[in-house]
Design a protein around this motif. Structure first.
Motif, PDB file in Angstrom:
ATOM      1  N   ARG A 249       0.708  -1.187   0.178  1.00  0.00           N
ATOM      2  CA  ARG A 249       0.037   0.086   0.102  1.00  0.00           C
ATOM      3  C   ARG A 249       0.923   1.246  -0.046  1.00  0.00           C
ATOM      4  NH1 ARG A 249      -5.247   1.063  -1.470  1.00  0.00           N
ATOM      5  NH2 ARG A 249      -6.253   2.266   0.121  1.00  0.00           N
ATOM      6  N   LEU A 250       1.950   1.306   0.618  1.00  0.00           N
ATOM      7  CA  LEU A 250       2.988   2.211   0.691  1.00  0.00           C
ATOM      8  C   LEU A 250       3.758   2.518  -0.608  1.00  0.00           C
ATOM      9  CD1 LEU A 250       4.108   1.803   4.281  1.00  0.00           C
ATOM     10  CD2 LEU A 250       2.610   3.912   3.731  1.00  0.00           C
ATOM     11  N   GLY A 251       3.931   1.339  -1.288  1.00  0.00           N
ATOM     12  CA  GLY A 251       4.407   1.348  -2.676  1.00  0.00           C
ATOM     13  C   GLY A 251       5.715   2.058  -2.671  1.00  0.00           C
ATOM     14  N   PRO A 252       5.709   3.161  -3.549  1.00  0.00           N
ATOM     15  CA  PRO A 252       6.962   3.737  -3.792  1.00  0.00           C
ATOM     16  C   PRO A 252       7.658   4.750  -2.688  1.00  0.00           C
ATOM     17  CG  PRO A 252       5.547   4.076  -5.619  1.00  0.00           C
ATOM     18  CD  PRO A 252       4.770   3.348  -4.685  1.00  0.00           C
ATOM     19  N   LEU A 253       6.436   5.013  -1.667  1.00  0.00           N
ATOM     20  CA  LEU A 253       7.008   5.549  -0.531  1.00  0.00           C
ATOM     21  C   LEU A 253       8.065   4.713   0.445  1.00  0.00           C
ATOM     22  CD1 LEU A 253       3.551   6.913   0.815  1.00  0.00           C
ATOM     23  CD2 LEU A 253       5.553   8.256  -0.174  1.00  0.00           C
ATOM     24  N   ALA A 254       8.027   3.327   0.215  1.00  0.00           N
ATOM     25  CA  ALA A 254       8.651   2.521   0.865  1.00  0.00           C
ATOM     26  C   ALA A 254      10.286   2.193   0.261  1.00  0.00           C
ATOM     27  CB  ALA A 254       8.270   1.270   0.965  1.00  0.00           C
ATOM     28  N   ASP A 255      10.535   3.045  -0.858  1.00  0.00           N
ATOM     29  CA  ASP A 255      11.803   2.862  -1.661  1.00  0.00           C
ATOM     30  C   ASP A 255      12.886   2.901  -0.810  1.00  0.00           C
ATOM     31  OD1 ASP A 255      10.556   2.463  -4.151  1.00  0.00           O
ATOM     32  OD2 ASP A 255      10.875   4.727  -4.985  1.00  0.00           O
ATOM     33  N   ALA A 256      12.896   3.682   0.077  1.00  0.00           N
ATOM     34  CA  ALA A 256      14.379   3.847   0.908  1.00  0.00           C
ATOM     35  C   ALA A 256      14.519   2.719   1.701  1.00  0.00           C
ATOM     36  CB  ALA A 256      13.973   5.179   1.684  1.00  0.00           C
ATOM     37  N   HIS A 257      13.649   1.728   1.988  1.00  0.00           N
ATOM     38  CA  HIS A 257      13.641   0.703   2.905  1.00  0.00           C
ATOM     39  C   HIS A 257      13.742  -0.774   2.302  1.00  0.00           C
ATOM     40  CE1 HIS A 257      12.676   3.491   6.050  1.00  0.00           C
ATOM     41  NE2 HIS A 257      11.796   4.051   5.378  1.00  0.00           N
ATOM     42  N   VAL A 258      13.549  -0.758   0.818  1.00  0.00           N
ATOM     43  CA  VAL A 258      13.357  -2.006   0.138  1.00  0.00           C
ATOM     44  C   VAL A 258      14.261  -2.889   0.311  1.00  0.00           C
ATOM     45  CG1 VAL A 258      13.158  -2.808  -2.501  1.00  0.00           C
ATOM     46  CG2 VAL A 258      11.630  -0.898  -1.558  1.00  0.00           C
ATOM     47  N   GLU A 259      15.663  -2.366   0.283  1.00  0.00           N
ATOM     48  CA  GLU A 259      16.769  -3.430   0.361  1.00  0.00           C
ATOM     49  C   GLU A 259      16.583  -4.410   1.854  1.00  0.00           C
ATOM     50  OE1 GLU A 259      18.559  -4.293  -1.863  1.00  0.00           O
ATOM     51  OE2 GLU A 259      17.343  -2.623  -3.146  1.00  0.00           O
ATOM     52  N   GLY A 260      16.198  -3.459   2.635  1.00  0.00           N
ATOM     53  CA  GLY A 260      16.064  -4.322   3.889  1.00  0.00           C
ATOM     54  C   GLY A 260      14.934  -5.033   4.133  1.00  0.00           C
ATOM     55  N   ILE A 261      13.809  -5.220   3.484  1.00  0.00           N
ATOM     56  CA  ILE A 261      12.786  -6.194   3.528  1.00  0.00           C
ATOM     57  C   ILE A 261      12.749  -7.006   2.015  1.00  0.00           C
ATOM     58  CG2 ILE A 261      11.829  -4.977   5.143  1.00  0.00           C
ATOM     59  CD1 ILE A 261      10.298  -4.215   1.804  1.00  0.00           C
ATOM     60  N   HIS A 262      13.248  -6.617   1.410  1.00  0.00           N
ATOM     61  CA  HIS A 262      13.110  -7.376  -0.187  1.00  0.00           C
ATOM     62  C   HIS A 262      13.173  -8.836   0.166  1.00  0.00           C
ATOM     63  CE1 HIS A 262      14.422  -8.252  -4.370  1.00  0.00           C
ATOM     64  NE2 HIS A 262      13.395  -8.488  -4.273  1.00  0.00           N
ATOM     65  N   GLY A 263      14.356  -9.290   0.757  1.00  0.00           N
ATOM     66  CA  GLY A 263      14.222 -10.765   0.961  1.00  0.00           C
ATOM     67  C   GLY A 263      13.040 -11.506   1.764  1.00  0.00           C
ATOM     68  N   ALA A 264      12.640 -10.534   2.532  1.00  0.00           N
ATOM     69  CA  ALA A 264      11.353 -11.240   3.355  1.00  0.00           C
ATOM     70  C   ALA A 264       9.997 -11.364   2.496  1.00  0.00           C
ATOM     71  CB  ALA A 264      11.266 -10.661   4.725  1.00  0.00           C
ATOM     72  N   VAL A 265      10.118 -10.302   1.782  1.00  0.00           N
ATOM     73  CA  VAL A 265       8.964 -10.442   0.880  1.00  0.00           C
ATOM     74  C   VAL A 265       8.949 -11.224  -0.231  1.00  0.00           C
ATOM     75  CG1 VAL A 265       7.406  -8.848  -0.783  1.00  0.00           C
ATOM     76  CG2 VAL A 265       8.504  -7.838   1.107  1.00  0.00           C
ATOM     77  N   SER A 266      10.126 -11.610  -0.705  1.00  0.00           N
ATOM     78  CA  SER A 266      10.213 -12.572  -1.758  1.00  0.00           C
ATOM     79  C   SER A 266      10.131 -13.901  -1.256  1.00  0.00           C
ATOM     80  CB  SER A 266      11.683 -12.402  -2.435  1.00  0.00           C
ATOM     81  OG  SER A 266      11.813 -11.221  -3.324  1.00  0.00           O
ATOM     82  N   ALA A 267      10.535 -14.216  -0.165  1.00  0.00           N
ATOM     83  CA  ALA A 267      10.386 -15.315   0.650  1.00  0.00           C
ATOM     84  C   ALA A 267       9.061 -15.665   0.799  1.00  0.00           C
ATOM     85  CB  ALA A 267      11.171 -15.471   1.983  1.00  0.00           C
ATOM     86  N   ALA A 268       8.061 -14.658   1.103  1.00  0.00           N
ATOM     87  CA  ALA A 268       6.751 -15.019   1.443  1.00  0.00           C
ATOM     88  C   ALA A 268       5.931 -15.605   0.242  1.00  0.00           C
ATOM     89  CB  ALA A 268       6.091 -13.592   1.444  1.00  0.00           C
ATOM     90  N   LEU A 269       6.677 -15.466  -1.117  1.00  0.00           N
ATOM     91  CA  LEU A 269       6.020 -16.069  -2.210  1.00  0.00           C
ATOM     92  C   LEU A 269       6.073 -17.633  -2.159  1.00  0.00           C
ATOM     93  CD1 LEU A 269       7.979 -14.258  -4.971  1.00  0.00           C
ATOM     94  CD2 LEU A 269       5.470 -13.939  -4.369  1.00  0.00           C
ATOM     95  N   ASP A 270       6.787 -18.314  -1.313  1.00  0.00           N
ATOM     96  CA  ASP A 270       6.685 -19.731  -0.905  1.00  0.00           C
ATOM     97  C   ASP A 270       5.924 -20.103   0.538  1.00  0.00           C
ATOM     98  OD1 ASP A 270       7.935 -20.543  -3.313  1.00  0.00           O
ATOM     99  OD2 ASP A 270       9.725 -19.581  -2.487  1.00  0.00           O
TER     100      ASP A 270
END
Length: 216
Positions: A136-157
């Motif tokens: 929902r925050l989308g582009p507003l979260a850009d500065a934080h993406v590197e820190g949470i990208h792995g957790a989001v991708s892992a949630a695909l499984d």
């Protein structure tokens, strides 16, 4: 008529601006909307979340400290001390912050990082909501993406289709849909997902949300 009943009627109509006008006069509207996120009708609960953002923005014009206190309480309602009793707290926090990202920048960071900061034993209840909050925050979260990208991708499984589908939508919103390029398994995933974005709760599938993310 009790305030909660008035608000529920307005939520049924999707009258978010009327709710915001009421919030400008009666601060109690914000905590009442939080209580309505528990409504037995899921669409009412989601509309209460959306109304929180519009209403909090209106209240923040005159009383930002009151809104900050609501954010503080929502964060506490996720904590172990509270018993984790407000399962939609991540979504509510994100929706409030989305309207005033600079004013509540500290809570923007908190909302984005819930996916990695909530204790593992509690995350099961909050994971789909934490992913929706990030998306929902989308582009507003850009500065934080590197820190949470792995957790989001892992949630695909994740074994829960609600989590898998929301993770796919979230990656699309973050501009990371390339994570889905080689996931034909997810394109064929017909697991049911209840997805809210534009005032209505729709029943869709993991595969459909993957297709939308790839075509965005």
């Amino acid at each position: 008529m009790p305030l909660k009943n008035t608000l529920r009627g307005l939520l049924e109509e999707g009258s978010f601006e009327q709710i915001a006008e009421l919030a400008a006069e009666r601060r109690r509207v914000l905590p009442s909307l939080v209580s309505l996120t528990f409504d037995s009708d899921p669409q009412i609960g989601w509309r209460a979340i959306e109304a929180l953002g519009v209403s909090a923005q209106r209240v923040a014009q005159d009383d930002p400290d009151f809104v900050r206190e609501q954010l503080r309480r929502l964060y506490w309602l996720i904590s172990e001390e509270s018993g984790g009793i407000c399962w939609h707290a991540p979504e509510a926090m994100a929706e409030i912050v989305r309207y005033e990202p600079e004013l509540f920048a500290d809570y923007l960071s908190i909302a984005v990082h819930l996916i990695t900061s909530i204790e593992e034993e509690d995350l099961e209840h909050f994971k789909a909501g934490a992913l929706w909050a990030i998306g929902r925050l989308g582009p507003l979260a850009d500065a934080h993406v590197e820190g949470i990208h792995g957790a989001v991708s892992a949630a695909l499984d994740d074994p829960d289709p609600q989590v898998r589908g929301t993770a796919a939508w979230c990656l699309g919103r973050l501009g990371r849909a390339s994570d889905l390029d080689d996931r034909s398994d997810l394109l064929a995933d017909d697991g049911a997902v209840a997805h809210y974005e534009t005032g209505s709760l729709e029943l869709t599938s993991v595969g459909e949300l993957v297709r939308r993310a790839l075509s965005a």
